[in-house]
Design an enzyme around this catalytic site. Structure first.
Site, PDB file in Angstrom:
ATOM      1  N   ARG A 171      27.404  38.346 -33.754  1.00 51.40           N
ATOM      2  CA  ARG A 171      27.070  39.660 -34.305  1.00 51.40           C
ATOM      3  C   ARG A 171      26.685  40.550 -33.128  1.00 51.40           C
ATOM      4  NH1 ARG A 171      21.758  40.607 -35.085  1.00 51.40           N
ATOM      5  NH2 ARG A 171      20.536  39.137 -33.906  1.00 51.40           N
ATOM      6  N   ARG A 175      21.109  49.168 -34.143  1.00 55.81           N
ATOM      7  CA  ARG A 175      19.866  49.695 -34.693  1.00 55.81           C
ATOM      8  C   ARG A 175      20.088  51.151 -35.099  1.00 55.81           C
ATOM      9  NH1 ARG A 175      15.673  48.625 -30.242  1.00 55.81           N
ATOM     10  NH2 ARG A 175      15.649  46.418 -30.746  1.00 55.81           N
ATOM     11  N   ARG A 248      28.518  29.021 -15.999  1.00 58.88           N
ATOM     12  CA  ARG A 248      28.921  30.246 -15.311  1.00 58.88           C
ATOM     13  C   ARG A 248      27.842  30.502 -14.257  1.00 58.88           C
ATOM     14  NH1 ARG A 248      33.537  32.572 -14.870  1.00 58.88           N
ATOM     15  NH2 ARG A 248      32.646  34.656 -14.678  1.00 58.88           N
ATOM     16  N   ARG A 279      25.668  44.309 -13.357  1.00 56.80           N
ATOM     17  CA  ARG A 279      24.423  45.090 -13.482  1.00 56.80           C
ATOM     18  C   ARG A 279      23.876  45.412 -12.098  1.00 56.80           C
ATOM     19  NH1 ARG A 279      20.201  41.905 -17.290  1.00 56.80           N
ATOM     20  NH2 ARG A 279      20.036  40.512 -15.514  1.00 56.80           N
ATOM     21  N   GLU A 299      24.604  42.291  -9.482  1.00 58.62           N
ATOM     22  CA  GLU A 299      24.905  40.962 -10.029  1.00 58.62           C
ATOM     23  C   GLU A 299      26.410  40.828 -10.282  1.00 58.62           C
ATOM     24  OE1 GLU A 299      20.708  40.409 -12.511  1.00 58.62           O
ATOM     25  OE2 GLU A 299      22.621  40.028 -13.510  1.00 58.62           O
ATOM     26  N   TYR A 347      20.749  27.284 -22.808  1.00 55.89           N
ATOM     27  CA  TYR A 347      20.120  28.502 -22.345  1.00 55.89           C
ATOM     28  C   TYR A 347      18.797  28.666 -23.104  1.00 55.89           C
ATOM     29  CZ  TYR A 347      18.658  33.093 -21.233  1.00 55.89           C
ATOM     30  OH  TYR A 347      17.879  34.134 -20.795  1.00 55.89           O
ATOM     31  N   ASP A 349      15.235  30.979 -23.225  1.00 55.26           N
ATOM     32  CA  ASP A 349      14.367  32.023 -22.687  1.00 55.26           C
ATOM     33  C   ASP A 349      13.057  31.362 -22.263  1.00 55.26           C
ATOM     34  OD1 ASP A 349      15.706  34.460 -22.609  1.00 55.26           O
ATOM     35  OD2 ASP A 349      15.493  34.756 -24.770  1.00 55.26           O
TER      36      ASP A 349
HETATM   37  C1  LIG Z   1      20.162  35.260 -14.803  1.00 53.71           C
HETATM   38  C2  LIG Z   1      19.099  34.804 -15.763  1.00 53.71           C
HETATM   39  C3  LIG Z   1      18.235  35.724 -16.327  1.00 53.71           C
HETATM   40  C4  LIG Z   1      17.237  35.300 -17.217  1.00 53.71           C
HETATM   41  N1  LIG Z   1      16.424  36.237 -17.759  1.00 53.71           N
HETATM   42  C5  LIG Z   1      15.465  35.852 -18.627  1.00 53.71           C
HETATM   43  C6  LIG Z   1      14.619  36.824 -19.249  1.00 53.71           C
HETATM   44  O1  LIG Z   1      14.744  38.036 -19.024  1.00 53.71           O
HETATM   45  N2  LIG Z   1      13.671  36.386 -20.114  1.00 53.71           N
HETATM   46  C7  LIG Z   1      13.501  35.068 -20.409  1.00 53.71           C
HETATM   47  O2  LIG Z   1      12.619  34.730 -21.211  1.00 53.71           O
HETATM   48  N3  LIG Z   1      14.280  34.126 -19.820  1.00 53.71           N
HETATM   49  C8  LIG Z   1      15.249  34.478 -18.945  1.00 53.71           C
HETATM   50  N4  LIG Z   1      16.044  33.527 -18.348  1.00 53.71           N
HETATM   51  C9  LIG Z   1      15.776  32.103 -18.613  1.00 53.71           C
HETATM   52  C10 LIG Z   1      14.760  31.474 -17.628  1.00 53.71           C
HETATM   53  O3  LIG Z   1      15.260  31.574 -16.324  1.00 53.71           O
HETATM   54  C11 LIG Z   1      14.532  30.004 -18.015  1.00 53.71           C
HETATM   55  O4  LIG Z   1      13.966  29.938 -19.293  1.00 53.71           O
HETATM   56  C12 LIG Z   1      13.593  29.210 -17.076  1.00 53.71           C
HETATM   57  O5  LIG Z   1      13.713  29.553 -15.748  1.00 53.71           O
HETATM   58  C13 LIG Z   1      13.901  27.737 -17.245  1.00 53.71           C
HETATM   59  O6  LIG Z   1      12.946  26.939 -16.568  1.00 53.71           O
HETATM   60  P1  LIG Z   1      13.271  25.435 -16.200  1.00 53.71           P
HETATM   61  O7  LIG Z   1      12.051  24.859 -15.616  1.00 53.71           O
HETATM   62  O8  LIG Z   1      13.899  24.763 -17.358  1.00 53.71           O
HETATM   63  O9  LIG Z   1      14.474  25.535 -15.127  1.00 53.71           O
HETATM   64  P2  LIG Z   1      14.478  26.011 -13.611  1.00 53.71           P
HETATM   65  O10 LIG Z   1      13.662  27.215 -13.424  1.00 53.71           O
HETATM   66  O11 LIG Z   1      15.904  26.079 -13.212  1.00 53.71           O
HETATM   67  O12 LIG Z   1      13.771  24.811 -12.833  1.00 53.71           O
HETATM   68  C14 LIG Z   1      14.418  23.600 -12.535  1.00 53.71           C
HETATM   69  C15 LIG Z   1      14.073  23.249 -11.104  1.00 53.71           C
HETATM   70  O13 LIG Z   1      14.561  21.932 -10.835  1.00 53.71           O
HETATM   71  C16 LIG Z   1      14.963  21.881  -9.491  1.00 53.71           C
HETATM   72  N5  LIG Z   1      15.892  20.772  -9.318  1.00 53.71           N
HETATM   73  C17 LIG Z   1      17.103  20.619  -9.886  1.00 53.71           C
HETATM   74  N6  LIG Z   1      17.665  19.477  -9.475  1.00 53.71           N
HETATM   75  C18 LIG Z   1      16.791  18.893  -8.631  1.00 53.71           C
HETATM   76  C19 LIG Z   1      16.819  17.699  -7.863  1.00 53.71           C
HETATM   77  N7  LIG Z   1      17.876  16.877  -7.882  1.00 53.71           N
HETATM   78  N8  LIG Z   1      15.757  17.411  -7.087  1.00 53.71           N
HETATM   79  C20 LIG Z   1      14.676  18.242  -7.039  1.00 53.71           C
HETATM   80  N9  LIG Z   1      14.621  19.387  -7.741  1.00 53.71           N
HETATM   81  C21 LIG Z   1      15.659  19.710  -8.522  1.00 53.71           C
HETATM   82  C22 LIG Z   1      15.620  23.243  -9.269  1.00 53.71           C
HETATM   83  O14 LIG Z   1      15.649  23.555  -7.889  1.00 53.71           O
HETATM   84  C23 LIG Z   1      14.710  24.162 -10.067  1.00 53.71           C
HETATM   85  O15 LIG Z   1      13.715  24.734  -9.263  1.00 53.71           O
HETATM   86  C24 LIG Z   1      17.098  33.926 -17.515  1.00 53.71           C
HETATM   87  C25 LIG Z   1      17.971  33.004 -16.951  1.00 53.71           C
HETATM   88  C26 LIG Z   1      18.981  33.439 -16.108  1.00 53.71           C
HETATM   89  C27 LIG Z   1      19.953  32.431 -15.569  1.00 53.71           C
END
Ligand SMILES: Cc1cc2nc3c(=O)[nH]c(=O)nc-3n(C[C@H](O)[C@H](O)[C@H](O)COP(=O)(O)OP(=O)(O)OC[C@H]3O[C@@H](n4cnc5c(N)ncnc54)[C@H](O)[C@@H]3O)c2cc1C
Length: 366
Positions: A171, A175, A248, A279, A299, A347, A349
């Site tokens: 969708r 608004r 991606r 962007r 980006e 994905y 947030d």
């Molecule tokens: C471009 C983009 C924009 C976004 N914008 C928003 C937003 O506006 N609002 C929102 O709420 N959310 C947003 N998000 C989502 C947000 O980034 C995630 O919810 C959050 O960062 C996820 O946290 P995480 O700990 O799961 O993963 P990550 O932050 O990726 O942490 C995982 C960590 O594990 C480490 N790692 C991986 N493999 C290994 C290994 N083998 N050994 C040691 N370390 C390792 C990595 O280096 C990384 O630091 C966005 C995401 C993207 C991609």
């Protein structure tokens, strides 16, 4: 064994876990292969501006408990995300709302906007959309689709909308009020001072080592902890035995400019396909910065291959089926908990990552 938990990944998921574990008297050793903590929410300070190094991050949630949880670690400002879209020499407000429609069609009332959309949808004559282009046209009509959706989506996915499946757009949020607030959530803002400080506080009391890849580390330290919380890529953990899950990726070109205000807004989307980036982010506007200079990031959406930074999981049928197989393998892995966006191939947030981590803590630590 020295520690109760080895936490792989100092991102939000790993940090929430380490914080909660410490509160329960457990010891954690947190490692990350990057040279910094905070994972994808890391902010790098350039010219006194918090630069969102892995893409713009706006915290938003409707869950009061999560909002209160994150507010323990930082004070949030009152930033409201209101992106602008640029199509050729035309400027529009996002998300699609009465400001967008009024500019596009020189109209004023919600009735006029609804009638215009209904008329354009009817003109398409599409009843069973076979691809994303037909789906978009049948939801919003020609003008909004062609000016604001088509080119942007094609850049995001690296292919023509006619070659993309219809289900990608279920969708399109529309608004019929003059409200440019991108999110519908009750709570929203940017942590004053940036996101890295939040993670720093969460990790207080844990031993942390950056520049440390799990796969190398574990060879030399197999007995460092009783249990492992793994927030890296689930397929990499199993050495891509069943194949690689697809993502991606995004490439950022960051530049310091000798002006105090480049585009007047934090987020500006470029919706025509001919402009190669999707962007431009002007980071200072997230915190209403008054610095003399400014920092912008263009980006570029890009294909991903093993070894590159994974950003967005491609949750099509094939990848989801592959992930299920990895998940079955993960369930059999003793003393390892998989979590976070990479461990769950999802994905999330930030609020959802916190929610998932807290849920896991409840099961694991109580
Ligand atoms: C471009 C983009 C924009 C976004 N914008 C928003 C937003 O506006 N609002 C929102 O709420 N959310 C947003 N998000 C989502 C947000 O980034 C995630 O919810 C959050 O960062 C996820 O946290 P995480 O700990 O799961 O993963 P990550 O932050 O990726 O942490 C995982 C960590 O594990 C480490 N790692 C991986 N493999 C290994 C290994 N083998 N050994 C040691 N370390 C390792 C990595 O280096 C990384 O630091 C966005 C995401 C993207 C991609």
């Amino acid at each position: 064994m020295k520690y109760d938990y080895l936490v792989v990944g100092a991102g939000l998921y790993g940090a929430v876990f380490a914080h909660e574990a410490k509160k329960k008297g457990k010891s954690c050793f947190v490692i990350d292969k990057r040279d910094h903590i905070a994972g994808n929410i890391y902010c790098e300070e350039i010219e006194g501006i918090n630069v969102h190094k892995y893409g713009a991050h706006i915290f938003h949630t409707s869950d009061k408990k999560i909002w209160e949880y994150i507010n323990q670690f930082a004070e949030f400002n009152n930033y409201i995300n209101s992106p602008i879209a640029v199509y050729k020499d035309e400027l529009y407000n996002l998300p699609f709302n009465m400001n967008t429609f009024s500019k596009m069609w020189n109209i004023r009332t919600p009735q006029e906007a609804k009638a215009k959309i209904a008329e354009q949808v009817a003109e398409t004559g599409i009843t069973e959309p076979k691809n994303l282009e037909e789906q978009g046209l049948s939801l919003i009509g020609k003008d909004v689709f062609e000016k604001l959706v088509k080119g942007y989506t094609e850049k995001q996915w690296g292919r023509d909308c006619k070659d993309l499946p219809a289900f990608i757009i279920k969708r399109l949020p529309v608004r019929f009020t003059y409200d440019n607030n991108y999110f519908n959530d009750r709570f929203q803002g940017i942590p004053m001072g940036g996101y890295t400080k939040i993670v720093e506080k969460m990790l207080d009391g844990a031993d942390v080592k950056t520049n440390t890849d799990y796969f190398e580390f574990v060879k030399e330290n197999p007995d460092v902890a009783e249990k492992t919380v793994f927030t890296g890529m689930i397929d990499e953990y199993f050495d891509y035995k069943l194949g690689a899950l697809e993502y991606r990726s995004v490439r950022f070109e960051t530049e310091v400019l000798d002006t105090d205000n480049y585009q007047g807004n934090a987020v500006v989307n470029y919706t025509e396909r001919e402009v190669p980036y999707t962007r431009i982010i002007e980071h200072k506007h997230f915190e209403f910065g008054k610095q003399e200079k400014t920092v912008i990031s263009r980006e570029y959406s890009s294909e991903w291959s093993v070894g590159m930074e994974p950003y967005y999981p491609v949750n099509n049928e094939q990848n989801n089926a592959l992930f299920e197989k990895y998940r079955e393998m993960a369930a059999k892995e003793e003393n390892v908990i998989f979590g976070g966006r990479l461990g769950n191939y999802k994905y999330y947030d930030m609020d959802k990552v916190i929610g998932a981590a807290l849920e896991m803590c409840e099961k694991e630590l109580d």
